[in-house]
Design a protein around this motif. Sequence first.
Motif, PDB file in Angstrom:
ATOM      1  N   LEU A   1     -22.475  31.048 -10.535  1.00 35.02           N
ATOM      2  CA  LEU A   1     -21.776  30.948  -9.254  1.00 35.02           C
ATOM      3  C   LEU A   1     -20.575  30.015  -9.363  1.00 35.02           C
ATOM      4  CD1 LEU A   1     -24.816  30.839  -6.806  1.00 35.02           C
ATOM      5  CD2 LEU A   1     -23.178  32.704  -7.104  1.00 35.02           C
ATOM      6  N   ARG A   2     -20.720  28.920 -10.098  1.00 35.79           N
ATOM      7  CA  ARG A   2     -19.585  28.005 -10.301  1.00 35.79           C
ATOM      8  C   ARG A   2     -18.458  28.725 -11.040  1.00 35.79           C
ATOM      9  NH1 ARG A   2     -21.507  22.275 -10.221  1.00 35.79           N
ATOM     10  NH2 ARG A   2     -23.022  22.391  -8.539  1.00 35.79           N
ATOM     11  N   ILE A   3     -18.818  29.495 -12.056  1.00 34.57           N
ATOM     12  CA  ILE A   3     -17.818  30.256 -12.820  1.00 34.57           C
ATOM     13  C   ILE A   3     -17.119  31.261 -11.916  1.00 34.57           C
ATOM     14  CG2 ILE A   3     -17.538  31.992 -14.639  1.00 34.57           C
ATOM     15  CD1 ILE A   3     -19.689  30.435 -16.228  1.00 34.57           C
ATOM     16  N   GLN A   4     -17.876  31.953 -11.081  1.00 38.33           N
ATOM     17  CA  GLN A   4     -17.280  32.930 -10.161  1.00 38.33           C
ATOM     18  C   GLN A   4     -16.261  32.272  -9.238  1.00 38.33           C
ATOM     19  OE1 GLN A   4     -20.514  34.803  -8.084  1.00 38.33           O
ATOM     20  NE2 GLN A   4     -20.990  36.190  -9.783  1.00 38.33           N
ATOM     21  N   LEU A   5     -16.592  31.098  -8.711  1.00 35.17           N
ATOM     22  CA  LEU A   5     -15.674  30.398  -7.807  1.00 35.17           C
ATOM     23  C   LEU A   5     -14.404  29.963  -8.535  1.00 35.17           C
ATOM     24  CD1 LEU A   5     -18.167  28.231  -5.732  1.00 35.17           C
ATOM     25  CD2 LEU A   5     -16.811  30.174  -4.935  1.00 35.17           C
ATOM     26  N   MET A   6     -14.560  29.445  -9.752  1.00 34.89           N
ATOM     27  CA  MET A   6     -13.382  29.035 -10.518  1.00 34.89           C
ATOM     28  C   MET A   6     -12.522  30.245 -10.871  1.00 34.89           C
ATOM     29  SD  MET A   6     -14.652  25.919 -12.964  1.00 34.89           S
ATOM     30  CE  MET A   6     -16.356  26.399 -13.243  1.00 34.89           C
ATOM     31  N   ASN A   7     -13.147  31.356 -11.247  1.00 35.18           N
ATOM     32  CA  ASN A   7     -12.397  32.564 -11.581  1.00 35.18           C
ATOM     33  C   ASN A   7     -11.699  33.149 -10.362  1.00 35.18           C
ATOM     34  OD1 ASN A   7     -12.719  32.619 -14.339  1.00 35.18           O
ATOM     35  ND2 ASN A   7     -14.560  33.868 -14.272  1.00 35.18           N
ATOM     36  N   LYS A   8     -12.327  33.038  -9.210  1.00 37.89           N
ATOM     37  CA  LYS A   8     -11.686  33.510  -7.975  1.00 37.89           C
ATOM     38  C   LYS A   8     -10.406  32.716  -7.725  1.00 37.89           C
ATOM     39  CE  LYS A   8     -12.405  34.263  -3.096  1.00 37.89           C
ATOM     40  NZ  LYS A   8     -13.229  34.017  -1.921  1.00 37.89           N
ATOM     41  N   GLU A   9     -10.481  31.405  -7.919  1.00 39.39           N
ATOM     42  CA  GLU A   9      -9.302  30.569  -7.731  1.00 39.39           C
ATOM     43  C   GLU A   9      -8.204  30.939  -8.728  1.00 39.39           C
ATOM     44  OE1 GLU A   9      -7.999  25.875  -7.962  1.00 39.39           O
ATOM     45  OE2 GLU A   9     -10.088  26.360  -7.494  1.00 39.39           O
ATOM     46  N   LEU A  10      -8.581  31.158  -9.979  1.00 39.12           N
ATOM     47  CA  LEU A  10      -7.598  31.556 -10.993  1.00 39.12           C
ATOM     48  C   LEU A  10      -6.954  32.894 -10.639  1.00 39.12           C
ATOM     49  CD1 LEU A  10      -9.425  30.527 -14.278  1.00 39.12           C
ATOM     50  CD2 LEU A  10      -7.264  29.607 -13.444  1.00 39.12           C
ATOM     51  N   GLN A  11      -7.769  33.839 -10.192  1.00 39.95           N
ATOM     52  CA  GLN A  11      -7.274  35.164  -9.835  1.00 39.95           C
ATOM     53  C   GLN A  11      -6.296  35.077  -8.659  1.00 39.95           C
ATOM     54  OE1 GLN A  11     -10.428  37.982  -9.037  1.00 39.95           O
ATOM     55  NE2 GLN A  11      -9.432  39.464 -10.362  1.00 39.95           N
ATOM     56  N   GLU A  12      -6.602  34.221  -7.690  1.00 46.58           N
ATOM     57  CA  GLU A  12      -5.710  34.037  -6.542  1.00 46.58           C
ATOM     58  C   GLU A  12      -4.374  33.432  -6.965  1.00 46.58           C
ATOM     59  OE1 GLU A  12      -8.126  31.735  -3.870  1.00 46.58           O
ATOM     60  OE2 GLU A  12      -9.206  33.509  -3.158  1.00 46.58           O
ATOM     61  N   ARG A  13      -4.380  32.685  -8.050  1.00 50.10           N
ATOM     62  CA  ARG A  13      -3.149  32.102  -8.590  1.00 50.10           C
ATOM     63  C   ARG A  13      -2.375  33.114  -9.439  1.00 50.10           C
ATOM     64  NH1 ARG A  13      -4.649  26.160 -11.031  1.00 50.10           N
ATOM     65  NH2 ARG A  13      -5.638  25.293  -9.177  1.00 50.10           N
ATOM     66  N   GLY A  14      -2.965  34.289  -9.642  1.00 49.36           N
ATOM     67  CA  GLY A  14      -2.279  35.339 -10.386  1.00 49.36           C
ATOM     68  C   GLY A  14      -2.646  35.441 -11.851  1.00 49.36           C
ATOM     69  N   TYR A  15      -3.683  34.711 -12.277  1.00 46.09           N
ATOM     70  CA  TYR A  15      -4.105  34.762 -13.679  1.00 46.09           C
ATOM     71  C   TYR A  15      -5.120  35.865 -13.908  1.00 46.09           C
ATOM     72  CZ  TYR A  15      -1.985  30.158 -14.268  1.00 46.09           C
ATOM     73  OH  TYR A  15      -1.104  29.115 -14.329  1.00 46.09           O
ATOM     74  N   TRP A  16      -5.128  36.377 -15.125  1.00 46.04           N
ATOM     75  CA  TRP A  16      -6.173  37.299 -15.551  1.00 46.04           C
ATOM     76  C   TRP A  16      -7.419  36.466 -15.821  1.00 46.04           C
ATOM     77  CZ3 TRP A  16      -5.623  42.550 -15.943  1.00 46.04           C
ATOM     78  CH2 TRP A  16      -4.332  43.047 -15.843  1.00 46.04           C
ATOM     79  N   ILE A  17      -8.583  37.047 -15.582  1.00 45.86           N
ATOM     80  CA  ILE A  17      -9.825  36.315 -15.820  1.00 45.86           C
ATOM     81  C   ILE A  17     -10.720  37.093 -16.773  1.00 45.86           C
ATOM     82  CG2 ILE A  17      -9.780  35.129 -13.597  1.00 45.86           C
ATOM     83  CD1 ILE A  17     -12.018  37.211 -12.769  1.00 45.86           C
ATOM     84  N   GLU A  18     -11.661  36.388 -17.359  1.00 45.55           N
ATOM     85  CA  GLU A  18     -12.705  36.990 -18.175  1.00 45.55           C
ATOM     86  C   GLU A  18     -14.002  36.839 -17.390  1.00 45.55           C
ATOM     87  OE1 GLU A  18     -12.610  38.545 -21.196  1.00 45.55           O
ATOM     88  OE2 GLU A  18     -10.426  38.404 -21.064  1.00 45.55           O
ATOM     89  N   ARG A  19     -14.572  37.943 -16.989  1.00 44.00           N
ATOM     90  CA  ARG A  19     -15.784  37.901 -16.177  1.00 44.00           C
ATOM     91  C   ARG A  19     -16.908  37.175 -16.932  1.00 44.00           C
ATOM     92  NH1 ARG A  19     -18.394  42.671 -12.643  1.00 44.00           N
ATOM     93  NH2 ARG A  19     -20.394  41.676 -12.334  1.00 44.00           N
ATOM     94  N   GLY A  20     -17.538  36.238 -16.237  1.00 46.51           N
ATOM     95  CA  GLY A  20     -18.654  35.503 -16.825  1.00 46.51           C
ATOM     96  C   GLY A  20     -18.240  34.332 -17.698  1.00 46.51           C
ATOM     97  N   LYS A  21     -16.933  34.091 -17.781  1.00 46.16           N
ATOM     98  CA  LYS A  21     -16.426  32.992 -18.593  1.00 46.16           C
ATOM     99  C   LYS A  21     -15.340  32.266 -17.822  1.00 46.16           C
ATOM    100  CE  LYS A  21     -17.002  35.611 -22.854  1.00 46.16           C
ATOM    101  NZ  LYS A  21     -16.296  36.175 -24.003  1.00 46.16           N
ATOM    102  N   VAL A  22     -15.160  30.990 -18.158  1.00 49.45           N
ATOM    103  CA  VAL A  22     -14.113  30.205 -17.519  1.00 49.45           C
ATOM    104  C   VAL A  22     -13.324  29.495 -18.621  1.00 49.45           C
ATOM    105  CG1 VAL A  22     -15.583  28.170 -17.151  1.00 49.45           C
ATOM    106  CG2 VAL A  22     -13.613  28.550 -15.689  1.00 49.45           C
ATOM    107  N   PRO A  23     -11.997  29.447 -18.507  1.00 54.01           N
ATOM    108  CA  PRO A  23     -11.207  28.746 -19.522  1.00 54.01           C
ATOM    109  C   PRO A  23     -11.612  27.267 -19.599  1.00 54.01           C
ATOM    110  CG  PRO A  23      -9.782  30.072 -18.126  1.00 54.01           C
ATOM    111  CD  PRO A  23     -11.133  30.068 -17.496  1.00 54.01           C
ATOM    112  N   ILE A  24     -11.771  26.778 -20.808  1.00 50.41           N
ATOM    113  CA  ILE A  24     -12.195  25.395 -21.019  1.00 50.41           C
ATOM    114  C   ILE A  24     -11.244  24.419 -20.346  1.00 50.41           C
ATOM    115  CG2 ILE A  24     -12.484  23.612 -22.796  1.00 50.41           C
ATOM    116  CD1 ILE A  24     -13.660  25.818 -24.609  1.00 50.41           C
TER     117      ILE A  24
END
Length: 67
Positions: free
Chosen positions: A27-50
């Motif tokens: 769930l923490r990863i999903q929230l961080m990825n949502k924020e990245l996606q809203e900023r216009g970045y591509w994301i890797e599902r199930g992973k978060v950039p270090i």
Amino acid sequence: MESNKNFYNAKDVKELLSCGSIRTAQLRIQLMNKELQERGYWIERGKVPIKFFHEKYPFTEQYKRYS
């Protein structure tokens, strides 16, 4: 293990944040990825950039396995 890893997975996040379950880490990863996606970045599902993870959680040390 890869020494130049760019992403943390749910298991890594669980250990770094001492989460009670893998689902909490996911769930923490999903929230961080949502924020990245809203900023216009591509994301890797199930992973978060270090780098982004440590921006959000600056009090955690980088995972020893990958430093």
